[in-house]
Design an enzyme around this catalytic site. Structure first.
Site, PDB file in Angstrom:
ATOM      1  N   GLY A  91     -73.932  27.150 -23.620  1.00 13.92           N
ATOM      2  CA  GLY A  91     -72.885  28.042 -24.133  1.00 13.92           C
ATOM      3  C   GLY A  91     -72.031  28.646 -23.036  1.00 13.92           C
ATOM      4  N   ASP A 117     -62.654  26.723 -24.377  1.00 11.54           N
ATOM      5  CA  ASP A 117     -63.363  26.487 -23.109  1.00 11.54           C
ATOM      6  C   ASP A 117     -62.449  25.847 -22.063  1.00 11.54           C
ATOM      7  OD1 ASP A 117     -65.400  27.274 -24.763  1.00 11.54           O
ATOM      8  OD2 ASP A 117     -66.835  25.786 -24.056  1.00 11.54           O
TER       9      ASP A 117
HETATM   10  O1  PMV Z   1     -71.533  27.766 -27.416  1.00 10.36           O
HETATM   11  P1  PMV Z   1     -70.174  27.315 -27.113  1.00 10.36           P
HETATM   12  O2  PMV Z   1     -69.720  27.616 -25.744  1.00 10.36           O
HETATM   13  O3  PMV Z   1     -69.928  25.897 -27.520  1.00 10.36           O
HETATM   14  O4  PMV Z   1     -69.159  28.237 -28.011  1.00 10.36           O
HETATM   15  C1  PMV Z   1     -68.914  28.002 -29.345  1.00 10.36           C
HETATM   16  C2  PMV Z   1     -68.017  29.067 -29.883  1.00 10.36           C
HETATM   17  C3  PMV Z   1     -67.729  28.917 -31.378  1.00 10.36           C
HETATM   18  O5  PMV Z   1     -66.863  29.971 -31.735  1.00 10.36           O
HETATM   19  C4  PMV Z   1     -68.990  29.021 -32.192  1.00 10.36           C
HETATM   20  C5  PMV Z   1     -67.050  27.599 -31.694  1.00 10.36           C
HETATM   21  C6  PMV Z   1     -65.647  27.473 -31.184  1.00 10.36           C
HETATM   22  O6  PMV Z   1     -65.200  26.333 -31.148  1.00 10.36           O
HETATM   23  O7  PMV Z   1     -64.982  28.450 -30.862  1.00 10.36           O
END
Ligand code: PMV
Length: 287
Positions: free
Chosen positions: A75, A122
């Protein structure tokens, strides 16, 4: 030969809610992925589908060396950082002259190709660094803030796609319950925008956000243990960061509690990473 590096990220507020058009706040953090690319007639076998896709998209062949300070599937945006750094290193080594904006867009398309689903958060945060407000798909950079942050990695890998699908199912099944939770998450993020420089307030808002995430069912016993232990050790607030179901948590704290909070996370078998904002985004490294 060209070496570029790109940072990881955390969600301060609004993960999951952003999927439904609500605001979220993400921040680039110090740990980075370093990628070295060298022109080569014969490409060496890339260890990662992301890297392979970067070369395919850019239409060139080369050798790659990756060094990462970011744990994967935790994450913290490691795949986005690998992708952004690889595209930037290829761009430099082969003198392709793409802008940072274009690299961010290409990185998102690489992630979409490799993963079952991918948001642009991201790759955008890793490309530009700093704090980013995501609202209805649009992104706006907020003024950087020097906050004390600890990341606690559960070392339990999670599947973002599955967790996002779970929340979508809940929303369909219980709209009268889940919609107000997403609205409350919006309220937290909107207030959070103005409290980034006030750690106590920030911590309180993180705690509220955490309760709402738990209500969506994206928690994990190990995350709960680490979050409660961090608060107990003096953190102003702590919450999941990202999709949940494993992955990582974050805590804001007062400097004098730094070691206690880090130790509390370790005692719960988590890996603490003491960090702060990265305001540079992707950058060229010395060869
Ligand atoms: O855990 P990660 O870094 O893949 O974050 C996901 C965040 C979500 O809001 C759950 C999904 C998204 O695409 O924003």
């Amino acid at each position: 030969m060209a070496t570029w590096s790109a940072p990881g990220k955390v969600f301060l507020f609004g993960e999951h809610a952003v999927v439904f058009g609500k605001p979220g706040i993400a921040m680039a953090i110090k740990p980075r992925v370093f990628v070295t690319v060298r022109k080569a007639r014969q490409a060496n076998v890339a260890k990662s589908a992301y890297i392979e896709e970067c070369f395919r998209l850019m239409g060139v062949k080369g050798s790659v060396y990756v060094r990462s300070q970011l744990p994967s599937s935790s994450g913290l945006g490691s795949s986005a950082a690998v992708t952004v750094a690889t595209l930037s290193a290829i761009n430099d080594e082969f003198k392709l002259s793409y802008s940072r904006e274009q690299i961010a867009k290409m990185a998102h398309s690489v992630e979409k190709k490799v993963q079952s689903r991918a948001s642009a958060t991201d790759t955008y945060v890793s490309s530009f660094g700093g704090i980013v407000l995501i609202a209805a798909g649009a992104k706006r950079r907020l003024p950087p803030v020097d906050m004390q942050l600890i990341v606690g990695n559960t070392m339990i890998s999670h599947n973002t796609g599955r967790l996002v699908a779970h929340v979508a199912d809940m929303k369909e099944k219980y709209p009268e319950i889940i919609d107000p939770i997403l609205d409350a998450m919006e309220g937290v993020a909107m207030r959070g925008i103005h409290k980034l420089e006030e750690p106590k307030e920030l911590g309180m808002l993180m705690n509220i956000n955490q309760s709402l995430l738990d209500a969506l069912g994206v928690g994990h016993p190990q995350l709960s243990r680490m979050i409660l232990a961090a608060r107990d050790a003096g953190a102003y607030g702590a919450k999941i960061t990202g999709a949940g179901g494993g992955g990582s948590m974050i805590a804001v704290y007062n400097k004098r509690h730094k070691n206690k909070v880090a130790q509390a996370i370790e005692k719960c078998d988590g890996r603490p990473i003491i960090t702060s904002i990265d305001s540079e985004g992707v950058r060229k490294e010395k060869e």
